[in-house]
Design a protein around this motif. Structure first.
Motif, short mmCIF file in Angstrom:
data_model
loop_
_atom_site.label_atom_id
_atom_site.label_comp_id
_atom_site.label_asym_id
_atom_site.label_seq_id
_atom_site.Cartn_x
_atom_site.Cartn_y
_atom_site.Cartn_z
N ARG A 87 0.84 -1.20 0.00
CA ARG A 87 0.00 0.00 0.00
C ARG A 87 0.87 1.25 0.00
N LEU A 182 -5.93 -5.65 -1.34
CA LEU A 182 -6.14 -4.22 -1.11
C LEU A 182 -7.30 -3.70 -1.96
N ASN A 185 -10.52 -4.88 -0.35
CA ASN A 185 -10.64 -4.69 1.10
C ASN A 185 -10.64 -6.01 1.87
N THR A 187 -8.71 -8.12 4.30
CA THR A 187 -7.62 -7.92 5.25
C THR A 187 -6.89 -9.20 5.62
#
Length: 297
Positions: A87, A182, A185, A187
């Motif tokens: 990220r 990513l 979403n 995780t």
């Protein structure tokens, strides 16, 4: 050879050192001084990771763990430890030195290193030749006086690996896994449908094996954390959900937070007064904190 960021390797390296020091102390003092079996661990970044992993290894070997103090620790190796770096790469928030650090962390997960689930499976963590990376990180031939130009020297000498496009040193296997996570979403991609048999399953297994979340969540001793809120190398999502962070540092990078975290954690550590001695005064600190120094007659 013990490797950084390998959970089992930490205990393999640390326990023999303890027993060697214990033997030396007893031999030098004729058995009058003994090394305590009540232990606290303390560290930052990779050292924070190692402090948690070592505490678990020592507890499993019968030691009493008093306290763990961990700053900037990449705990979630199965998810945010790598995903956070990717990220930050996307957001152009990592310096070249930080990206080289990220590559160093990934080196033990090369499929050419024994002891990990992806060994000889062709599912590498690093792009490029792992042997060249290893050579680079163990190269001590930098000319005297050139330490301030270390990164430039490394990039000139090892251009074949450090000049990869966009300075992304992760393999396509690991980059695609966490980039897709990513984007959606997700995780915990290694526990979802993004874990694909024959593509990234062994790499996921290797990453999850190094994850320390279960140790933190299940520990019956205190673990104090310090972390920079804006850390772009070891992102704050590495701290397990719901677990308190004792010290949160604002407006700080991973490197800059190192010394403040160590000072804050250490200044609140309480050390046990050695028995039979009146000269040692422990540092008063956090509630319930005890230390490791003990003199036994």
């Amino acid at each position: 050879v013990p490797s950084p960021m390998q959970r089992v390797s930490v205990g393999t390296a640390a326990l023999p050192i303890y027993y060697k020091v214990k033997s030396m102390i007893e031999e030098e003092t004729g058995g009058k001084t003994k090394l305590s079996d009540r232990i606290s661990f303390f560290g930052y970044s990779e050292g924070g990771y190692n402090s948690i992993a070592a505490a678990d290894a020592f507890e499993n070997s019968g030691f009493k763990i008093e306290h763990v103090y961990a700053g900037g620790a990449p705990i979630k190796m199965g998810s945010w430890a790598i995903m956070g770096i990717i990220r930050s790469i996307n957001d152009d928030k990592l310096s070249i030195f930080s990206r080289l650090n990220a590559a160093l962390v990934s080196l033990p997960l090369s499929s050419t290193r024994p002891g990990v689930a992806n060994f000889m499976e062709g599912q590498d963590a690093l792009a490029g030749d792992a042997n060249v990376w290893l050579q680079m990180y163990t190269d001590d031939t930098i000319p005297r006086g050139e330490n301030d130009n270390y990164v430039d020297w490394i990039m000139d000498k090892y251009e074949e690996v450090v000049s990869l496009p966009d300075y992304n040193y992760f393999s396509d296997v690991i980059f695609n896994l966490f980039q897709n996570a990513l984007d959606s979403n997700d995780t915990n991609p290694c526990a979802s449908d993004k874990r694909v048999l024959g593509t990234n399953d062994k790499l996921c297994e290797a990453l999850v094996d190094q994850d320390l979340t279960d140790i933190v969540v299940n520990a019956d001793y205190d673990i104090d954390f310090c972390h920079a809120v804006d850390d772009n190398l070891v992102v704050i999502e590495n701290i397990p959900d719901g677990y308190p962070i004792k010290y949160e540092l604002l407006n700080s990078t991973h490197g800059a937070a190192g010394l403040p975290c160590l000072i804050k954690l250490f200044s609140n550590a309480e050390f046990e007064k050695p028995k039979g001695s009146k000269s040692f005064k422990g540092t008063k600190g956090g509630k319930g904190s005890k230390g490791t120094l003990r003199k036994v007659k």
